[in-house]
Design an enzyme around this catalytic site. Structure first.
Site, PDB file in Angstrom:
ATOM      1  N   ASP A  49      94.877 -16.391 -15.487  1.00 14.99           N
ATOM      2  CA  ASP A  49      96.332 -15.797 -15.728  1.00 14.99           C
ATOM      3  C   ASP A  49      96.737 -16.511 -16.954  1.00 14.99           C
ATOM      4  O   ASP A  49      97.208 -15.620 -17.952  1.00 14.99           O
ATOM      5  CB  ASP A  49      97.236 -16.092 -14.540  1.00 14.99           C
ATOM      6  CG  ASP A  49      97.030 -15.166 -13.508  1.00 14.99           C
ATOM      7  OD1 ASP A  49      96.378 -14.041 -13.618  1.00 14.99           O
ATOM      8  OD2 ASP A  49      97.824 -15.418 -12.383  1.00 14.99           O
TER       9      ASP A  49
ATOM     10  N   ASP B 271      96.904 -21.239 -12.669  1.00 15.39           N
ATOM     11  CA  ASP B 271      95.590 -20.192 -12.357  1.00 15.39           C
ATOM     12  C   ASP B 271      95.075 -20.177 -13.838  1.00 15.39           C
ATOM     13  O   ASP B 271      95.803 -19.469 -15.024  1.00 15.39           O
ATOM     14  CB  ASP B 271      96.418 -18.867 -12.080  1.00 15.39           C
ATOM     15  CG  ASP B 271      95.424 -17.741 -11.582  1.00 15.39           C
ATOM     16  OD1 ASP B 271      94.546 -17.495 -12.498  1.00 15.39           O
ATOM     17  OD2 ASP B 271      95.334 -17.480 -10.679  1.00 15.39           O
TER      18      ASP B 271
ATOM     19  N   ARG C  57      89.078 -14.809  -5.978  1.00 15.72           N
ATOM     20  CA  ARG C  57      89.441 -15.346  -4.605  1.00 15.72           C
ATOM     21  C   ARG C  57      90.396 -14.544  -4.159  1.00 15.72           C
ATOM     22  O   ARG C  57      91.643 -13.904  -5.042  1.00 15.72           O
ATOM     23  CB  ARG C  57      90.193 -16.679  -5.021  1.00 15.72           C
ATOM     24  CG  ARG C  57      89.214 -17.863  -5.346  1.00 15.72           C
ATOM     25  CD  ARG C  57      89.694 -19.205  -5.162  1.00 15.72           C
ATOM     26  NE  ARG C  57      91.204 -19.375  -5.399  1.00 15.72           N
ATOM     27  CZ  ARG C  57      91.816 -20.722  -4.971  1.00 15.72           C
ATOM     28  NH1 ARG C  57      91.090 -21.743  -4.604  1.00 15.72           N
ATOM     29  NH2 ARG C  57      92.913 -20.940  -5.356  1.00 15.72           N
TER      30      ARG C  57
ATOM     31  N   THR D 219      93.411 -16.186   1.554  1.00 18.31           N
ATOM     32  CA  THR D 219      92.459 -17.038   2.179  1.00 18.31           C
ATOM     33  C   THR D 219      91.784 -18.041   1.157  1.00 18.31           C
ATOM     34  O   THR D 219      91.232 -19.062   1.589  1.00 18.31           O
ATOM     35  CB  THR D 219      91.355 -16.361   2.729  1.00 18.31           C
ATOM     36  OG1 THR D 219      90.792 -15.560   1.896  1.00 18.31           O
ATOM     37  CG2 THR D 219      91.889 -15.158   3.847  1.00 18.31           C
TER      38      THR D 219
HETATM   39  C1  PRP Z   1      89.625 -18.847  -9.959  1.00 16.69           C
HETATM   40  C2  PRP Z   1      88.513 -19.898 -10.904  1.00 16.69           C
HETATM   41  C3  PRP Z   1      87.506 -19.865  -9.997  1.00 16.69           C
HETATM   42  C4  PRP Z   1      87.970 -19.816  -8.795  1.00 16.69           C
HETATM   43  C5  PRP Z   1      87.995 -21.243  -8.301  1.00 16.69           C
HETATM   44  O1  PRP Z   1      89.027 -17.621 -10.156  1.00 16.69           O
HETATM   45  O2  PRP Z   1      88.349 -19.285 -12.350  1.00 16.69           O
HETATM   46  O3  PRP Z   1      86.526 -18.793 -10.353  1.00 16.69           O
HETATM   47  O4  PRP Z   1      89.431 -19.396  -8.913  1.00 16.69           O
HETATM   48  O5  PRP Z   1      88.365 -21.479  -6.630  1.00 16.69           O
HETATM   49  P1  PRP Z   1      87.317 -21.863  -5.765  1.00 16.69           P
HETATM   50  O6  PRP Z   1      86.574 -23.025  -6.308  1.00 16.69           O
HETATM   51  O7  PRP Z   1      88.465 -22.089  -4.708  1.00 16.69           O
HETATM   52  O8  PRP Z   1      86.537 -20.773  -5.434  1.00 16.69           O
HETATM   53  P2  PRP Z   1      89.969 -16.272  -9.353  1.00 16.69           P
HETATM   54  O9  PRP Z   1      89.264 -16.107  -8.153  1.00 16.69           O
HETATM   55  O10 PRP Z   1      91.438 -16.758  -9.400  1.00 16.69           O
HETATM   56  O11 PRP Z   1      89.589 -15.199 -10.523  1.00 16.69           O
HETATM   57  P3  PRP Z   1      89.977 -14.690 -12.015  1.00 16.69           P
HETATM   58  O12 PRP Z   1      88.917 -15.778 -12.809  1.00 16.69           O
HETATM   59  O13 PRP Z   1      89.519 -13.378 -11.932  1.00 16.69           O
HETATM   60  O14 PRP Z   1      91.312 -15.346 -12.216  1.00 16.69           O
HETATM   61  N1  URA Z   2      91.766 -21.365  -9.564  1.00 14.67           N
HETATM   62  C1  URA Z   2      92.508 -21.416 -10.846  1.00 14.67           C
HETATM   63  O1  URA Z   2      92.829 -20.806 -11.469  1.00 14.67           O
HETATM   64  N2  URA Z   2      93.521 -22.661 -10.511  1.00 14.67           N
HETATM   65  C2  URA Z   2      93.420 -23.568  -9.336  1.00 14.67           C
HETATM   66  O2  URA Z   2      93.951 -24.547  -9.564  1.00 14.67           O
HETATM   67  C3  URA Z   2      92.493 -23.032  -8.551  1.00 14.67           C
HETATM   68  C4  URA Z   2      91.843 -22.005  -8.332  1.00 14.67           C
END
Ligand code: PRP
Ligand code: URA
Length: 205
Positions: A200, A197, A102, A106
């Site tokens: 993280d 997150d 993400r 945005t």
């Molecule tokens: C987070 C999570 C999902 C996404 C969900 O990943 O693990 O993949 O956000 O959000 P959405 O429903 O609004 O698309 P992120 O993009 O932060 O990447 P990461 O897993 O590498 O931390």
């Molecule tokens: N991704 C995350 O890891 N946490 C949230 O709350 C939303 C998106």
């Protein structure tokens, strides 16, 4: 699109500790494993079965075995924290990867990686801990469908009502299994109360 929310007390207990901001990465990974194991069992409750005749030491019986193979597809990176329980209870499971990230401003997911096994004829379980806007989940389901997946389920640890609605509109036939259905998204598209997150916290970044 059926939404199944976990109702096991162990799931509720584990979620409380996952949500706790003082939970450190090592425990966070263990808790992720535990709730993903419960979700893996729920999401495979209706797996197709077929007869198999075998010999016990005493007689011949017709037992039941899986009728088709299983694949699990984590959305990188946080989805990786949900894969191990599938491999532990389904040793022959195939694993594919969809990399989505993400944008911090945005909240729109960008694709950066994709490596999938053949998915035709398999039960395909797409796993991602957080279903927030639903953008990542909907995009990942598009990708696995394009690769031949038809028998699909989506599994997450925390879902938002907004994310569930987006998946329902884009992929109405795909059942969703969630550890919890939370209240709403905040202005930055994080789930409330949520757990922050996930990636993280899983990787200590
Ligand atoms: C987070 C999570 C999902 C996404 C969900 O990943 O693990 O993949 O956000 O959000 P959405 O429903 O609004 O698309 P992120 O993009 O932060 O990447 P990461 O897993 O590498 O931390
Ligand atoms: N991704 C995350 O890891 N946490 C949230 O709350 C939303 C998106």
């Amino acid at each position: 699109m059926p939404l199944h929310v976990l109702s096991h007390p162990l799931g509720t207990h584990v979620l409380t500790h996952l949500r706790d901001k003082t939970t450190k990465p090592a425990l966070f990974r263990t808790l992720s494993y535990q709730i993903s194991l419960l979700l893996a069992l729920e999401a495979t409750r209706d797996l197709a079965m077929e007869d198999k005749t075998i010999e016990t030491p005493l007689e011949t019986i017709t037992g039941r075995v899986f009728a088709k193979p299983l694949a699990v597809v984590p959305i990188l990176r946080a989805g990786l924290g949900m894969v191990q329980p599938f491999q532990d209870i389904f040793p022959d499971v195939s694993v594919g990867y969809v990399g989505l990230e993400r944008d911090h401003t945005t909240a729109v997911a960008r694709s950066y990686y994709c490596k999938l096994p053949p998915l035709e004829g398999k039960r395909t379980v797409v796993v991602d801990p957080m279903l927030a806007t639903g953008g990542s989940g909907a995009q990942a389901l598009d990708v696995v469908k394009a690769a031949g997946a038809k028998d699909l389920v989506f599994v997450c640890i925390v879902a938002s009502p907004e994310g569930v609605a987006v998946l329902k509109a884009a992929h109405p036939e795909v059942p969703v299994y969630a550890g919890a259905l939370d209240r709403e998204l905040n202005a930055k598209k994080y789930i409330l109360p949520g757990l922050g997150d996930f990636g993280d916290r899983l990787y200590g970044t």
